[in-house]
Design a protein around this motif. Sequence first.
Motif, PDB file in Angstrom:
ATOM      1  N   GLU A   1      34.479  78.802  -1.985  1.00 25.51           N
ATOM      2  CA  GLU A   1      34.916  77.938  -1.432  1.00 25.51           C
ATOM      3  C   GLU A   1      34.798  76.480  -1.936  1.00 25.51           C
ATOM      4  O   GLU A   1      33.785  76.364  -2.836  1.00 25.51           O
ATOM      5  CB  GLU A   1      33.631  78.223  -0.196  1.00 25.51           C
ATOM      6  N   TYR A  10      40.933  83.583   3.746  1.00 22.87           N
ATOM      7  CA  TYR A  10      41.533  84.053   5.106  1.00 22.87           C
ATOM      8  C   TYR A  10      42.382  83.861   5.752  1.00 22.87           C
ATOM      9  O   TYR A  10      42.611  84.687   6.875  1.00 22.87           O
ATOM     10  CB  TYR A  10      40.293  84.155   5.764  1.00 22.87           C
ATOM     11  N   ASP A  67      40.757  79.853  -2.538  1.00 20.91           N
ATOM     12  CA  ASP A  67      39.802  79.260  -2.591  1.00 20.91           C
ATOM     13  C   ASP A  67      40.065  80.080  -0.639  1.00 20.91           C
ATOM     14  O   ASP A  67      40.573  80.653  -0.605  1.00 20.91           O
ATOM     15  CB  ASP A  67      40.837  78.023  -1.897  1.00 20.91           C
ATOM     16  N   GLU A  68      39.373  79.341   0.363  1.00 17.77           N
ATOM     17  CA  GLU A  68      39.163  79.734   1.652  1.00 17.77           C
ATOM     18  C   GLU A  68      40.208  79.952   2.366  1.00 17.77           C
ATOM     19  O   GLU A  68      39.874  80.913   3.582  1.00 17.77           O
ATOM     20  CB  GLU A  68      37.423  78.550   1.956  1.00 17.77           C
ATOM     21  N   THR A  77      35.941  71.738   3.923  1.00 17.11           N
ATOM     22  CA  THR A  77      35.664  71.179   6.308  1.00 17.11           C
ATOM     23  C   THR A  77      34.603  70.595   5.695  1.00 17.11           C
ATOM     24  O   THR A  77      34.596  69.791   6.174  1.00 17.11           O
ATOM     25  CB  THR A  77      35.887  72.762   5.857  1.00 17.11           C
ATOM     26  N   ASN A 110      35.565  82.797   9.894  1.00 15.87           N
ATOM     27  CA  ASN A 110      36.860  82.901   9.235  1.00 15.87           C
ATOM     28  C   ASN A 110      36.038  84.361   8.584  1.00 15.87           C
ATOM     29  O   ASN A 110      37.543  85.123   9.138  1.00 15.87           O
ATOM     30  CB  ASN A 110      37.135  82.473   8.204  1.00 15.87           C
ATOM     31  N   THR A 117      34.685  78.588   7.421  1.00 18.06           N
ATOM     32  CA  THR A 117      34.982  79.610   6.331  1.00 18.06           C
ATOM     33  C   THR A 117      33.946  80.481   7.284  1.00 18.06           C
ATOM     34  O   THR A 117      34.688  81.678   6.384  1.00 18.06           O
ATOM     35  CB  THR A 117      34.402  79.625   5.376  1.00 18.06           C
TER      36      THR A 117
END
Length: 970
Positions: free
Chosen positions: A769, A743, A738-739, A773, A672, A669
Amino acid sequence: MDKTLLKSLSQELQGQLLIDHLSRALYATDASVYRKQPAAVAYPLNEEDIQILISFANKHGIGLIPRTAGTSLAGQCVGEGIVVDVSKHFTQILNLDKEKKQIKVQPGVVRDELNQYLKPFGLFFGPNTSTSNRCMIGGMVGNNSSGTTSIQYGVTRDKVVALNCVLSDGSEAFFADLDKDEFESKKNQTSLEGIIYSAINTELSNTNNQENIKTEFPKPSIHRRNTGYAVDELLKNKVFGANEGDFNLCKLLSGSEGTLAFTTEITLQLDDLPPPLSAMVATHYSSLEDCLSDVAPVMQHNLHTCEMMDKVILDCTKNNRAQLANRFFVDGDPAGILMLEVKANTDDELEKQLQELLASIQKSGLSYASPVLKGDDINKALELRKAGLGLLGNMVGDRKAVACIEDTAVALEDLKDFIGEFTQIMKGYDQDAVYYAHAGAGELHLRPILNLKKSEDVVLFRSITTDVAKLTKKYKGSFSGEHGDGIVRAEFIPLMIGEANYELLKRIKSVFDPNNIFNPGKIVDAFPMDESLRYEINRVEPEVKTLMDFSDSEGILKAAEKCNGSGDCRKSHNMTGGMCPSYHATKNEKDTTRGRANALREFLTNSEKPNKFNQKELKEVFDLCLSCKACASECPSNVDVATLKAEFLYQYQETNGYPLRSKLFAHNTRFNALGSKLPRLTNSIYKSKTMGGLLKKTSGVAAERSLPKVYNFNFENYLKKFRTENIQSLKKVVLYIDEFTQYLDVQVGKDAVELLCKLGYDIQLFYAESGRTYLSKGFLKQAKKLVEKNMTKLETILLQNIPIVGLEPSAILSFRDEYKRLHHNKEQVDKLASSSFLVEEFLASEISEGNITSDSFTKEEKVVKIHSHCHQKALSNQKVTFDMLNLPINYKVSIITSGCCGMAGSFGYEKEHYETSMKVGELKLFPAVRKSPVETIISANGTSCRHQIKDGTERDSQHPVSILCQALII
C-alpha cells in the motif's frame, strides 16, 4: 471601520462585500513586500455597485483600493480601506470594431485571453507583461504596463483610445480624443468632469508649469515612463501648442494606479498580428558589462524582443521542475544572456535579418555563444524568461530579491554607464544584485538581496532605493518604468520630477478626488516605503513543529512564505497548465495557491493558539484543494500546496478529531481487502440503489457517484502463465502492485504483466500500500508507519538496483515525493526515488534505447487521445505516454490539453465537493472526450481519472498499458 456600517453597505450591493478575517487577510498583500489589512473586500456586480461604494467612501472617509489580478510589485493594491476586486464580474469583451481595429473591454479581461479572442481576426493587443496569462487590462492601464514587446508595439498608454469611468462624486465620464473646440466645450461644463478639464487647462497653459515639466521629467526618448502622473504626455497636442494631435485625458489616467477615477470600460487600439516567422539569437556573455555593451548595437536591428537574464535568474531555473526543460539552449554558465528575436513574413526575409544580426554580434566579439532558436523553442526560452520574477521566490531562507529599484529605465545610450555606477552603489552596500532586464527598452529589473525581517536590512532597503533614485535622476531616467510607483517608489516622486511638478500632481489629484477616496497613499501623499512591510521587523520567528520534513524550505512557515504573490495560480483554464483547478471552477482568491499560502503564512505567524494550525479559516482555504500538485511544478516558487494541505489536515485533526468519512477513505484499502474476499456480494451491494444508496448517504458520498468494483485476483499465478523459461538473459523489473491495482484495477495489472512478459522482461511483483489515501486525508502517522514498513521491504530490491515500475501515478510517484518527507534515511529514500518509474517512463526509455520496437505491435490504424494524471504532469511528463503509445506505427496519438480531471481521489466522491469536481471536469476534459468519435481510444493512467471520465461522459477510458497490451501481436 464600524462593522455595522459595512454590513449595512453589504445589503445595498448586488455583488458581495466580505468582512471576515480570512478575506481581509487574503487581500492584505499583493506581489509586493507590503501588507495592509483592508476593512473589507468588495466584488461589485455592476457600475451601480461601484457608485454605491464611492458614495459610502465619501460619506465615511474610507479609501477604495481597485484590484484585478493583484500582481502589482510596488504595493498599488494594498490598503486599509475597501479593496474593490473587479476580476470576478467585470470580465466581458464588449465590442470589436474590426474596421478601426479597436476593442472595448471591461477591466477584468485577462490580457492573453483577449488575444486568444482576437487571433481569428488577425489582431492582437501588443503590450505583453511577464504576467500576461493572468494580468488584466484594468491593471495594465493602471500601471501603464509594457513588457517584452514595447520596442515594437509601445506601452499600454499608447493603446488606450477611451475610458469609461466613474468619478469621485459618483458621476459617469467618458474620456477620449478631443479637438480644441471639444476641449473648450468640456472645460466650460459645470459637472466634475468639466471642473477637471478646466483645472487641467489652467495648470498646463501656465508656461512655467510647461517648462518645469519639460525640464524635470524623464528624457522623452524613454518610452517606459510612469513616474507620477503623465502630465508631460498631456502637452503633446494642439490644445497646448503642439503641431498635431488631439487632447486625451486617457494619457493621464493610464499609469494613475486608480487614484483619479474608477474605470469600468476600456477601449483599446489593436495591431495586426506580428509576422508569423521568428528566429531568436540567445547571446551568452562571461560578464554583465559585455552583455550590456552589446545592447546598443543589436538594437540597430528591427528586433521584436531584446531581453536580458543574469546568472542569478538562470540558476533559479535549475531547481524548478517546469523550467528545467526550458534551459535547453543555455550553454555553460553565462553571467548574462540577451534574447534577441527577429520576425518576418517569408523565410528569405527572416534569414536575411538573422544573418545581419549574427554579423553584428560576431563583429562585437563580446559573446561566447549565440545559439539560434526557432519554432516552439522560442516559446520555451520566452517562458523561461517570463518565469524569472516568480523564480526569485525560490531562494531558500529569508534573504530575497526585493522589488524596490527593479523598475528603472534610462536611455539606451546611458545604459552601460548607468549600470556601471549602479554596480558601484551595490558594491558599496556589499550587495549582489539580480539583473533582469527589458534591455532593448533600457529598462532594468535590478533587485538587491535583502532580509526585510531584519531592521538593518530595512535600513538598506531605504538607503539603496534612495541612492538609485538619485542615480536615475542624474541620467534623467524613469524610476518607475512599468511596475508603477505604488508604495515603494511614490515617496521619491518629488526627487524624480521636482517639488514644483509634485505640487502640480497634488493639485490635479485634489481636483479629481477632493476627499482622497481613490487608492490613498499612492503617487501623492505617499505611504512611507519602509513601513507596513509583509513581515514584522526583528520578530521572534514562530516555532511551528511538523510531522513531515520541511527542512528543504527551513520549515513549513518559510515554505508558505516562498509565495511572493506573483499570481501564476490565477491563470484560467484557457491557459496552458493545470494550476489551479479549484480557482478555475470558483474564481475565488481563497482557492488559489497564493491564497492558501498567504492564509497559512498569516495564521502560522499571528495565531496565539497552542496549535497554530487549529483555524477554521485554514480549513476553509484548503477544503477545495484537489492536491493535484500542479503548483509544485507550475508555481515559479514551487509552493507545494498538496503537501502543505496534508500537514495542515494532520495538525488540525490531531486537535479536532478525525471525521468518520475521512477514516473510511483513509483506511479504504483495508475495506477493499475485506470486500475482495466476497467480491460478488460487495459489488452487488455497491450497485444496489437501496444498499449502495444507503452506504453513500451514511458515508457522505455523493449520490450521483458510482462506486468502484472490487476484485480478488492472484497475480502470482497469472505471472506464471506468461513467465518465459529463459529468464536468466532477460532484464529484471519489479512491477509494483499498489493498493489500487490489487483490488480495483486488476485488469490494468494483468495487462502490465502480460505486456512486460511478452516483451521479454523478468518480472518480480512487489505488493504494498503506497499510503496515498492516508496522505490525502492527513493521516500522517499512519502514512509514516507505512513508509517505514515499505522501505524495509524494499531494501533488497534497492541493493540490487532493479527498476521499480508502477501503474498508478499517485502511488508510484509518492516514492519520489512524500516519502522524502516521511522517512529518516535520506540516502535510502533518494535511492528509492531514483529507482522508481511510471510504467510509461520505463517503456519510453526502453523504446529510445532500441530494446522495444514497433515490430511487436499491430499495424492497424487507431486514434488515441491521452489524458494524463496530475501527479504525472507535476512530477514526470506527458511525453513518455505519448512516445509509448506511438510505438504502433499507425496509431495517431495526441495529448488532450486538459488540466485536472476533477476527481482527485476521494475529493470527487464527497457530496459537498461533487459539484466542484464535475465543474472542473467540464472545463476541458469532458468536452474533449465527448467530441471525440466513439472509436477513438481515450487513454487515462489514473484510476480516479478513468472513473471521472466514466461518470462525466459515460465513455470508457483505458490505462496506456492496456492499450499497448491490446496492440501486441506476439
